[in-house]
Write a protein that holds these residues in place. Structure first.
Motif, mmCIF file in Angstrom:
data_model
loop_
_atom_site.group_PDB
_atom_site.id
_atom_site.type_symbol
_atom_site.label_atom_id
_atom_site.label_comp_id
_atom_site.label_asym_id
_atom_site.label_seq_id
_atom_site.Cartn_x
_atom_site.Cartn_y
_atom_site.Cartn_z
ATOM 1 N N ALA A 1 39.857 46.191 31.651
ATOM 2 C CA ALA A 1 38.994 45.593 32.677
ATOM 3 C C ALA A 1 37.623 45.183 32.155
ATOM 4 C CB ALA A 1 38.847 46.559 33.842
ATOM 5 N N ASP A 2 37.072 46.000 31.227
ATOM 6 C CA ASP A 2 35.702 45.732 30.801
ATOM 7 C C ASP A 2 35.609 44.908 29.522
ATOM 8 O OD1 ASP A 2 34.596 47.034 32.967
ATOM 9 O OD2 ASP A 2 34.845 48.992 31.999
ATOM 10 N N HIS A 3 36.734 44.310 29.123
ATOM 11 C CA HIS A 3 36.702 43.488 27.916
ATOM 12 C C HIS A 3 36.467 42.026 28.260
ATOM 13 C CE1 HIS A 3 38.103 46.449 24.851
ATOM 14 N NE2 HIS A 3 38.389 47.102 25.972
ATOM 15 N N TYR A 4 35.795 41.341 27.328
ATOM 16 C CA TYR A 4 35.552 39.913 27.517
ATOM 17 C C TYR A 4 36.769 39.117 27.034
ATOM 18 C CZ TYR A 4 30.709 40.728 28.732
ATOM 19 O OH TYR A 4 29.573 41.123 29.376
ATOM 20 N N PRO A 5 36.937 37.899 27.552
ATOM 21 C CA PRO A 5 38.096 37.085 27.164
ATOM 22 C C PRO A 5 38.287 36.983 25.648
ATOM 23 C CG PRO A 5 36.974 36.037 28.979
ATOM 24 C CD PRO A 5 36.150 37.248 28.618
ATOM 25 N N ALA A 6 37.169 36.873 24.902
ATOM 26 C CA ALA A 6 37.290 36.725 23.460
ATOM 27 C C ALA A 6 37.886 37.968 22.806
ATOM 28 C CB ALA A 6 35.926 36.416 22.846
ATOM 29 N N GLU A 7 37.881 39.079 23.531
ATOM 30 C CA GLU A 7 38.407 40.323 22.955
ATOM 31 C C GLU A 7 39.867 40.570 23.347
ATOM 32 O OE1 GLU A 7 34.324 42.954 23.034
ATOM 33 O OE2 GLU A 7 35.396 42.683 24.916
ATOM 34 N N ARG B 1 35.534 41.136 36.099
ATOM 35 C CA ARG B 1 34.597 40.187 36.729
ATOM 36 C C ARG B 1 35.276 38.831 36.937
ATOM 37 N NH1 ARG B 1 30.709 39.908 39.125
ATOM 38 N NH2 ARG B 1 29.225 38.702 37.896
ATOM 39 N N ASN B 2 36.147 38.456 35.975
ATOM 40 C CA ASN B 2 36.910 37.221 36.128
ATOM 41 C C ASN B 2 37.735 37.249 37.403
ATOM 42 O OD1 ASN B 2 37.434 34.819 34.168
ATOM 43 N ND2 ASN B 2 36.748 36.505 32.860
ATOM 44 N N VAL B 3 38.326 38.419 37.672
ATOM 45 C CA VAL B 3 39.210 38.518 38.831
ATOM 46 C C VAL B 3 38.404 38.570 40.129
ATOM 47 C CG1 VAL B 3 41.053 39.867 39.906
ATOM 48 C CG2 VAL B 3 40.930 39.685 37.420
ATOM 49 N N GLU B 4 37.221 39.201 40.075
ATOM 50 C CA GLU B 4 36.513 39.402 41.342
ATOM 51 C C GLU B 4 35.538 38.277 41.686
ATOM 52 O OE1 GLU B 4 34.392 43.080 41.000
ATOM 53 O OE2 GLU B 4 32.734 42.202 39.906
ATOM 54 N N ILE B 5 35.230 37.393 40.716
ATOM 55 C CA ILE B 5 34.145 36.437 41.005
ATOM 56 C C ILE B 5 34.452 35.549 42.205
ATOM 57 C CG2 ILE B 5 34.936 34.723 39.287
ATOM 58 C CD1 ILE B 5 31.405 34.885 39.288
ATOM 59 N N ALA B 6 35.700 35.084 42.301
ATOM 60 C CA ALA B 6 36.022 34.205 43.431
ATOM 61 C C ALA B 6 36.098 35.001 44.730
ATOM 62 C CB ALA B 6 37.328 33.466 43.177
ATOM 63 N N ARG C 1 35.772 44.795 43.916
ATOM 64 C CA ARG C 1 36.094 45.513 42.690
ATOM 65 C C ARG C 1 37.428 46.243 42.827
ATOM 66 N NH1 ARG C 1 33.462 46.811 37.835
ATOM 67 N NH2 ARG C 1 32.496 44.831 38.350
ATOM 68 N N GLU C 2 37.645 46.872 43.986
ATOM 69 C CA GLU C 2 38.910 47.585 44.202
ATOM 70 C C GLU C 2 40.099 46.638 44.143
ATOM 71 O OE1 GLU C 2 38.552 49.672 47.884
ATOM 72 O OE2 GLU C 2 37.166 51.153 47.029
ATOM 73 N N LYS C 3 39.926 45.503 44.811
ATOM 74 C CA LYS C 3 40.990 44.498 44.839
ATOM 75 C C LYS C 3 41.271 43.982 43.416
ATOM 76 C CE LYS C 3 43.407 41.046 46.864
ATOM 77 N NZ LYS C 3 44.809 41.346 47.156
ATOM 78 N N GLU D 1 44.759 44.275 41.227
ATOM 79 C CA GLU D 1 45.505 43.153 40.659
ATOM 80 C C GLU D 1 45.672 43.301 39.148
ATOM 81 O OE1 GLU D 1 47.106 41.271 42.426
ATOM 82 O OE2 GLU D 1 46.105 41.272 44.385
ATOM 83 N N LEU D 2 44.625 43.830 38.484
ATOM 84 C CA LEU D 2 44.733 44.048 37.036
ATOM 85 C C LEU D 2 45.830 45.065 36.751
ATOM 86 C CD1 LEU D 2 41.040 44.041 35.728
ATOM 87 C CD2 LEU D 2 42.823 42.348 35.304
ATOM 88 N N LYS D 3 45.928 46.089 37.590
ATOM 89 C CA LYS D 3 46.970 47.092 37.430
ATOM 90 C C LYS D 3 48.349 46.433 37.562
ATOM 91 C CE LYS D 3 45.098 51.091 38.749
ATOM 92 N NZ LYS D 3 44.558 51.748 39.945
#
Lengths: 223, 250, 218
Positions: B136-142, B102-107, B120-122, B126-128
């Motif tokens: 992908a589904d982890h929060y920053p604190a994790e 979500r961090n990557v896709e919000i902007a 989401r695909e994009k 980029e995460l890959k």
């Protein structure tokens, strides 16, 4: 005997419960609806805006609800030519009174979010408005929720003061039953128990919501 | 890999905070595909320079051009330029309430108005690229610091920037985590991304940078290729700094 | 009647009398409410199961029951059980219950925030549990509870207005009587609002000064 009176009069009492919850709900909604813009104004606004909001908060938090109700019901609204029913006056006064408090909760939450969140959002090309809406507020709301939820029991108990301007809420209804039946203590105690149960039930609901929207490592309720 | 046209031009940028003159007229031209590292003592304006490039800090005077378009005095169009200029921060600044993806896709959603599926695909792509798809589904604190920084690199890359700014990207990380972030940056440089990097990692600067700028007292004091800086006697101050720096870090 | 006469001959004397009653209500309630609050808090933290439970019930009831309803119970309800209170006494009693219940929460919170090591260290010096609580834990806890307790004191000034609803002619009551009698609602209620704002603002400054004075370094 007291029990049978309570059962006989329950529909009457129930209409009072409905009105009390109506007061609380409208006050909470007005409070959040006004409190959030006030908070944003206090954080992001210019100096005149900030001082105007600070004065609003000082005024509404510095006065007893009873005085506010008298002032608005007998004074300000009639002077403005507004002949509002007592219920609306009660909802508005409790709402503005709550807004003053809630704005401080929201403000604290917004200010607690690190500056880096805004910087990162802007660096991605978000406008200030987009950054506040998509990045700052979703975080601030979660942080504000526990403080905000303290508002519910406070407004609930404070709503009973609307008795003074004749809103037919729970306390008013109970008093009317007392004067009709001459049964005092059981009626008043039943009224108290209802208030306490309403407070407990509402608070439990809010805690459930808090758990549901909790994010790991983020704010209270997180890991 | 380098091109002859300048992708970014920095012209005589000055910035003061109160009486403290942080940048005293910095100029620099950057070619497409170049990696430029900024080194030097702290407080000499390296980070301020980066922030001036995307106008997070507004310079007092001077001009910035991206592909011959002026970035300074751009008005609301600055938000367009910021999409073209990716930035990575020392403290990551991941959005704490959003998962990695979500961090990557919000902007992408809010700024580029991409549709959710594409975004989401994009974002996953980029995460890959930074080796974070499994998180992908982890929060920053994790996430560990190194993982968080890789996500923040993916977040900047997702906007398809022309140029990337790295503001001490590994200064908040342990040596081990530093390596994984530097690996990602090295890969980016080899793929031809234009990068401006403020860093204390001399190893990275010497092996990856096309040019090293040594900054001191608000000026670029000396600049050249790593080989020039290390071997040429005219770059005295820079060598002295590197020497001191090596001593401290040993 | 012109404004000047209205203000000086009618409003000022009535407000002065009302203010005196308001201050009396606050002055009697505050110390008792505070001490009782400390007692309830200690009962909850250090008492046995029964006492602790009882004290919890106390706070739940007096925090959950609207204060106005509590005043009605004390003033209109108790006579049916043969207990007749004057309006002033009923008000003070209601305020004490309410004030102490809220204060006990603040004090309890700060007692729990005092590190356990403090109690252990005190016991190691040969103090009994009561001595340790009295000499070591409470002095620290009470300092920490100053912000909460002073906040509650400001609340007390404001909710003392409810005494008017059981016929105590304090500040709000005085203003309501004048407003109705002379049909001057806006003037009178704005005037009384100014008096309350002054009271609350001065008290807030006092509370902040107190907080600063008793702040523990670190």
């Amino acid at each position: 005997m007291a029990l049978s009176i309570l059962i006989d009069w329950f529909p009457y009492l129930f209409s009072g419960i409905v009105l009390t919850l109506g007061l609380v709900a409208s006050a909470l909604i007005i409070g959040a609806g006004v409190g959030l813009p006030l908070a944003l104004g206090q954080v992001y606004g210019s100096l005149p805006v900030r001082s105007a909001i600070a004065t609003f908060v000082w005024f509404f938090r510095g006065l007893p609800v009873l005085v506010l109700l008298f002032l608005f019901y007998f004074g300000i609204f009639p002077a403005l030519g507004l002949d509002l029913p007592a219920f609306y006056v009660g909802a508005v006064v409790l709402g503005l009174w709550g807004a003053a408090y809630q704005s401080q909760v929201f403000r604290g939450a917004i200010q607690s979010i690190s500056e880096g969140q805004m910087i990162a959002a802007r660096s991605l090309g978000m406008s200030r408005f987009q950054a506040i809406k998509s990045i700052i507020l979703p975080q601030a709301m979660r942080i504000a929720l526990p403080g905000w939820s303290n508002q519910y029991p406070e407004i609930l108990t404070e709503s009973s003061v609307c008795y003074a301007i004749g809103v037919a809420e729970l306390l008013t209804r109970s008093s009317q039953i007392v004067s009709q039946t001459y049964v005092t203590m059981p009626i008043y105690l039943a009224c108290a128990v209802i208030f306490i149960l309403l407070s407990y039930a509402g608070t439990s609901c809010i805690h459930m919501v808090e758990k549901k929207i909790a994010i790991p490592g983020f704010g209270p309720g997180g890991s | 890999m380098t091109d002859t046209t300048y992708i970014l031009r920095i012209e005589n940028i000055k910035k003061a905070f109160g009486k403290n003159e942080v940048l005293k007229g910095v100029s620099l031209d950057v070619r497409k595909g170049e990696t430029i590292c900024f080194i030097g003592p702290s407080g000499t304006g390296k980070s301020t320079l980066l922030r001036c490039i995307n106008q997070l800090t507004i310079p007092d005077s001077g001009k910035i051009f991206l592909n011959d378009e002026e970035v300074t005095h751009a008005g609301p169009r600055i938000n367009y330029f910021r999409q073209k200029i990716g930035m990575v921060f020392q403290n990551f600044f991941l959005f704490d309430h959003l998962t990695a993806v979500r961090n990557v896709e919000i902007a992408l959603l809010k700024v580029k108005k991409m549709n959710p599926k594409e975004a989401r695909e994009k974002a996953m792509f980029e995460l890959k690229q930074v080796g974070m798809a499994d998180w992908a589904d982890h929060y920053p604190a994790e996430l560990s610091g190194g993982q968080a920084q890789r996500v923040s690199i993916a977040r900047a890359l997702a906007m398809d920037p022309d140029i990337m700014l790295f503001d001490e990207p590994t200064s908040a990380l342990d040596p081990e985590l530093t390596r994984e972030v530097l690996e990602v940056m090295k890969k980016l440089a080899l793929e031809g991304m234009t990068m401006l990097v403020v860093t204390h990692e001399m190893g990275f600067a010497c092996s990856v940078a096309n040019k090293i700028c040594f900054m001191e007292h608000g000026h670029i004091k000396e600049q050249g290729t790593p080989a020039e800086l290390l071997n040429n006697p005219e770059f005295e101050r820079c060598k002295a700094f590197i020497g001191e720096f090596r001593e401290y870090s040993q | 009647m012109d404004q000047i006469t209205f203000i000086f001959d009618i409003m000022v004397p009535a407000f002065a009398n009302g203010l005196l009653i308001t201050l009396a209500l606050v002055a009697v309630t505050a110390p008792i409410g505070f001490l009782l609050g400390v007692g309830v808090a200690c009962g909850r933290v250090y008492g046995g199961k029964g006492l602790s439970w009882l004290m919890q019930l106390y706070t739940i009831f007096f925090r959950g029951c609207p204060l106005l309803l509590l005043l009605f119970i004390l003033y209109f309800g108790l006579p049916s059980l043969g207990i007749v209170l004057t309006p002033f006494v009923a008000s003070v009693l209601g305020f004490i219950f309410c004030n102490s219940a809220y204060n006990s929460e603040y004090v309890r919170g700060s007692i729990l925030s005092v590190k356990e090591g403090q109690l252990i260290a005190a016991k190691a010096l040969g103090m009994t549990k009561n001595q340790a609580i009295l000499n070591i834990v409470l002095p620290q806890a009470l300092r920490r509870s100053i912000p909460g307790v002073s906040n509650e004191f400001i609340y007390l000034i404001k909710y003392s207005s409810l005494a008017y609803m059981i016929t105590v002619i304090e500040l709000t009551g005085a203003s309501k009587l004048i407003a109705t009698k002379y049909f001057a609602y806006n003037e009178t209620f704005i005037a009384v609002a100014i008096v309350y704002l002054a009271l609350v603002t001065i008290t807030t400054f006092g509370a902040n000064a107190l907080e600063k004075k008793y702040a523990i370094p670190g």
